[in-house]
Design an enzyme around this catalytic site. Structure first.
Site, PDB file in Angstrom:
ATOM      1  N   ASN A   7       0.874  -1.171   0.000  1.00  0.00           N
ATOM      2  CA  ASN A   7       0.000   0.000   0.000  1.00  0.00           C
ATOM      3  C   ASN A   7       0.912   1.222   0.000  1.00  0.00           C
ATOM      4  OD1 ASN A   7      -1.781   2.037   0.455  1.00  0.00           O
ATOM      5  ND2 ASN A   7      -2.429   1.355   2.488  1.00  0.00           N
ATOM      6  N   LYS A   9       0.101   4.235  -0.282  1.00  0.00           N
ATOM      7  CA  LYS A   9      -0.544   5.416   0.301  1.00  0.00           C
ATOM      8  C   LYS A   9      -0.331   6.629  -0.625  1.00  0.00           C
ATOM      9  CE  LYS A   9      -0.134   3.206   4.754  1.00  0.00           C
ATOM     10  NZ  LYS A   9      -0.031   3.299   6.201  1.00  0.00           N
ATOM     11  N   HIS A  93      -9.510   1.348   5.135  1.00  0.00           N
ATOM     12  CA  HIS A  93      -8.207   1.532   5.770  1.00  0.00           C
ATOM     13  C   HIS A  93      -8.348   2.490   6.959  1.00  0.00           C
ATOM     14  CE1 HIS A  93      -4.051   2.634   6.443  1.00  0.00           C
ATOM     15  NE2 HIS A  93      -3.738   1.516   5.821  1.00  0.00           N
ATOM     16  N   GLU A  95      -6.636   4.872   7.881  1.00  0.00           N
ATOM     17  CA  GLU A  95      -6.449   6.286   7.530  1.00  0.00           C
ATOM     18  C   GLU A  95      -7.717   6.862   6.900  1.00  0.00           C
ATOM     19  OE1 GLU A  95      -2.818   5.496   5.450  1.00  0.00           O
ATOM     20  OE2 GLU A  95      -1.913   5.017   7.395  1.00  0.00           O
ATOM     21  N   GLU A 164      -5.095  -4.617  10.828  1.00  0.00           N
ATOM     22  CA  GLU A 164      -4.080  -3.574  10.964  1.00  0.00           C
ATOM     23  C   GLU A 164      -4.348  -2.787  12.243  1.00  0.00           C
ATOM     24  OE1 GLU A 164      -2.266  -2.604   6.851  1.00  0.00           O
ATOM     25  OE2 GLU A 164      -3.920  -1.234   7.192  1.00  0.00           O
ATOM     26  N   GLY A 170       2.749   2.540  10.822  1.00  0.00           N
ATOM     27  CA  GLY A 170       3.701   3.633  10.639  1.00  0.00           C
ATOM     28  C   GLY A 170       4.444   4.030  11.905  1.00  0.00           C
ATOM     29  N   SER A 209       3.712  -1.787  10.487  1.00  0.00           N
ATOM     30  CA  SER A 209       5.159  -1.829  10.727  1.00  0.00           C
ATOM     31  C   SER A 209       5.814  -3.157  10.325  1.00  0.00           C
ATOM     32  CB  SER A 209       5.474  -1.487  12.187  1.00  0.00           C
ATOM     33  OG  SER A 209       5.071  -0.158  12.474  1.00  0.00           O
TER      34      SER A 209
END
Ligand code: 13P
Length: 246
Positions: A7, A9, A93, A95, A164, A170, A209
């Site tokens: 991904n 992003k 996701h 985000e 996730e 991240g 991560s």
């Protein structure tokens, strides 16, 4: 087949995406025993599609809108994605949920529209740090999955799920492979509860991560069927190492 996905992003312009593929594709050439998926930003889909001609690497989108067409400024339809040979769509996701305010109801509509269009959703679920600390991990994951599949319970085999944990994305602090295994096993049990005819075709990916050093450990867990990699997928060599890590 295991699914190892990148991904990207909001990273890599079209020319940077091409430069990436020039390095990445030779590194993974001939790999047939696992599925490799790249999810570039919308603006790179076209060049990546062309560069992937003749390769078994699949193309995915990071998002979609559920309406077929019309006055939805800034959105992208599934028909548009299909024409670019996209076969997977990341939906829900964290985000999208936490920066752009996507609700479970919207995510449910997106999953339904992907299934109708014949694209395979990669549904993302995961708890925030405070939810984990309050012992709510399983409850949060269950609620997100049940709401995303609301009204389409018989289609559990037509999507993949990425676990996730939000606190692991991240941050450089992944879940332990053992903790991921517990949640993955829980997700598979849940799918059997949701759909008594579930055939177990849903792959449960871990994301958060992941790097070339820890990828193999995650993949050694019984119910980890793949990975969804953010930061470490932006470097072609590091993502190729992850692909080959098990
Ligand atoms: P990182 O690998 O950068 O933690 O991101 C994970 C992720 O969000 C993949 O969708």
């Amino acid at each position: 087949m295991k699914l190892i996905s990148a991904n990207w992003k909001m990273n890599l312009t079209p020319s940077q995406s091409l430069a990436y593929l020039q390095k990445f594709l030779p590194l993974v050439e001939g790999i047939k025993d696992r599925e490799i998926l790249l999810c570039p930003p919308f603006t790179s889909l076209c060049v990546v599609k062309d560069a992937l001609k003749g390769s078994s690497v699949k193309l995915g989108a990071q998002n979609c809108y559920y309406e077929a067409k019309g006055a939805y400024t800034g959105e992208v339809s599934l028909e548009m994605l299909k024409e670019l040979e996209v076969s997977y769509v990341i939906v829900g996701h964290s985000e999208r949920r936490w920066i752009f305010g996507e609700s479970d109801e919207l995510i449910n509509k997106k999953v339904i529209s992907c299934l109708k269009a014949g694209l395979r959703p990669v549904l993302c679920v995961g708890e925030k740090l405070e939810e984990r600390e309050a012992g709510l991990t399983f409850k949060v994951v269950e609620t997100q999955i049940r709401l995303a599949l609301s009204g389409i319970e018989e289609y559990t085999d037509s999507l993949d799920i990425a676990y996730e944990p939000v606190w692991a994305i991240g941050t450089g602090t992944p879940a332990t492979p053992e903790d991921a295994q517990l949640v993955h096993a829980f997700i598979k049990d849940l799918l059997n509860q949701i759909n008594s005819k579930h055939q177990g075709k849903t792959r449960v990916l871990y994301g958060g991560s992941v790097n070339p050093k820890n990828a193999g450990e995650f993949m050694s867990m019984k119910d980890v069927d793949g990975l969804l990699v953010g930061g470490a997928s932006l470097d072609p060599e590091s993502f190729a190492q992850i692909v080959k890590s098990f």
